[in-house]
Design an enzyme around this catalytic site. Structure first.
Site, PDB file in Angstrom:
ATOM      1  CB  THR A   1      21.202  49.340  32.941  1.00  0.00           C
ATOM      2  OG1 THR A   1      22.104  49.784  33.968  1.00  0.00           O
ATOM      3  CG2 THR A   1      21.735  48.086  32.299  1.00  0.00           C
TER       4      THR A   1
ATOM      5  CG  HIS B   1      24.969  44.716  40.423  1.00  0.00           C
ATOM      6  ND1 HIS B   1      23.681  44.245  40.503  1.00  0.00           N
ATOM      7  CD2 HIS B   1      25.419  44.347  39.186  1.00  0.00           C
ATOM      8  CE1 HIS B   1      23.363  43.630  39.375  1.00  0.00           C
ATOM      9  NE2 HIS B   1      24.398  43.666  38.558  1.00  0.00           N
ATOM     10  CG  HIS B   2      30.060  47.237  41.032  1.00  0.00           C
ATOM     11  ND1 HIS B   2      29.971  48.582  40.810  1.00  0.00           N
ATOM     12  CD2 HIS B   2      29.537  46.640  39.924  1.00  0.00           C
ATOM     13  CE1 HIS B   2      29.457  48.804  39.617  1.00  0.00           C
ATOM     14  NE2 HIS B   2      29.177  47.628  39.059  1.00  0.00           N
TER      15      HIS B   2
ATOM     16  CE  LYS C   1      23.159  47.814  38.300  1.00  0.00           C
ATOM     17  NZ  LYS C   1      23.464  48.358  36.972  1.00  0.00           N
TER      18      LYS C   1
ATOM     19  CB  THR D   1      20.209  41.731  34.929  1.00  0.00           C
ATOM     20  OG1 THR D   1      21.240  42.248  34.094  1.00  0.00           O
ATOM     21  CG2 THR D   1      20.102  40.235  34.741  1.00  0.00           C
TER      22      THR D   1
END
Ligand code: NAD
Length: 259
Positions: A92, A147-148, A151, A158
Site C-alpha cells: 500500500t 494500526h500497529h 505501519k 483500506t
C-alpha cells in the site's frame, strides 16, 4: 532456480506469512526476494530461498506477490516487461503515478491490486455501496483506522478503498483535524489514523446525523486475516486475461467456479 511464485518483501511481517500460506496452498514452487537480505530464510514450515537478484532466475509468466514497499514498483514493471510476470500487489501507499504505471502494465498482463486481502474487508467493500444512502440522507462520514506502530503509510490503503466504495474517493478529505480553524465543512470526509502497539488493523466507518450515529467496524484479529485472499488471487491471476483486477473480481470468479 526456477520459481513459479516470487514473494517480494519476503523477509517482512506480511511476506513471511504470505510465503508460508502459498506453500500450504501447494500452488507450485515459492521463492522470495527482499532488498534487506538474501540466502535461506527460516519460516515456520521450513526454509525459504531468498534470491539475491529478483529477476535473474524468474521464469516467464511467474506470479510476483508483492508485500514490500511502493519503491518496488519499478521492479514490478521490469518483471512485466522482461518476463511477462503476472502481479498480485498487496503493498500500500503507492503514489498516483506509481498506481497509474501499474494500471498501464495491466494492458500487458494480469494484475490484481488489493489494499486489503481479508475476506471480511472485501465483503465490507461490496456492502459499502449500500451505505451511500446515509450520505444521501445528509449524514457526515468519518473513518478511524488503527494500526500497529510500524505501519509507514497513513491513511491506510483500506481506509481509502472504503471511501472509494462509498463514492467519496474524490470528496474533500481531512486527514486528522487540528487547529483553531478546523470546523467541519459540508461534504468533507475526515480520516483519522491511530498508530498503536501491535494492532493488526481496525477500521471504523462512522455516519453521523443530527440525533444518531451509525458505526460499522472491522477488526482484524491477527495478520493472518490479510493472507486469506492471496492464494485465490494467485490462482485467478494465472488464468486471467491482461487487465487490472481487484479482490472483488477474484471473489466473483471463485464464487462462479464453485457453482
Ligand atoms: P515490513 O516492513 O515488515 O516488510 C516489508 C519488507 O519489504 C521488508 O523486509 C523490506 O526489506 C522489504 N522491501 C522494502 N522495499 C523493498 C524493495 N524495493 N524491494 C524488495 N523488498 C523491499 O512491512 P509489512 O508490515 O510486511 O507490510 C508490507 C506492505 O504490505 C506494506 O505496504 C503494508 O501496508 C502492506 N500490507 C498490505 C496488506 C493487504 O492486505 N493488502 C496487509 C498488511 C500489510
Amino acid at each position: 532456480m526456477n520459481g513459479s511464485i516470487l514473494v517480494l518483501g519476503a523477509a517482512g511481517r506480511m511476506g513471511k506469512l504470505v510465503a508460508t500460506s502459498l506453500r500450504q496452498a501447494a500452488l507450485g514452487p515459492v521463492a522470495g526476494y527482499d532488498r534487506a537480505t538474501h540466502g535461506a530464510l527460516a519460516l515456520e514450515d521450513g526454509p525459504l530461498e531468498l534470491w539475491e537478484d529478483a529477476l535473474g532466475a524468474l521464469a516467464p509468466e511467474s506470479v510476483i506477490v508483492d508485500f514490500s514497499h511502493p519503491d518496488a514498483t519499478p521492479l514490478l514493471l521490469r518483471a512485466v516487461q522482461e518476463r511477462r510476470a503476472r502481479l498480485v500487489v498487496g503493498t500500500t501507499g503507492q503514489s498516483p503515478e506509481q498506481m497509474a504505471a501499474l494500471r498501464q502494465a495491466a494492458a500487458e498482463t494480469a494484475v490484481v491490486v488489493a489494499r486489503n486481502f481479508s475476506l471480511g474487508v472485501n465483503r465490507l467493500l461490496q456492502l459499502a455501496a449500500a451505505f451511500r444512502v446515509f450520505i444521501e440522507d445528509g449524514f457526515d462520514v468519518e473513518c478511524v483506522e488503527t494500526h500497529h506502530r510500524h505501519k509507514r503509510d497513513a491513511p491506510s490503503g483500506t481506509a481509502l478503498a472504503l471511501l472509494e466504495a462509498l463514492g467519496l474517493g474524490t470528496a474533500p478529505r481531512v486527514d486528522g483535524r487540528t487547529g483553531a480553524d478546523a470546523l467541519r465543512q459540508p461534504g468533507e470526509v475526515g480520516v483519522h489514523s491511530v498508530r498503536l502497539g501491535a494492532v493488526a488493523g481496525e477500521h471504523a466507518l462512522l455516519f453521523g446525523g443530527d440525533h444518531e450515529v451509525i458505526e460499522i467496524r472491522h477488526r482484524a484479529l491477527d495478520r493472518a486475516a490479510f493472507v486469506t485472499g492471496v492464494a485465490p488471487a494467485v490462482r485467478f491471476v494465472r488464468r486471467a486475461k491482461p487487465g487490472f483486477y481487484s479482490m472483488l473480481d477474484v471473489m466473483r470468479d471463485a464464487a462462479g467456479s464453485r457453482q
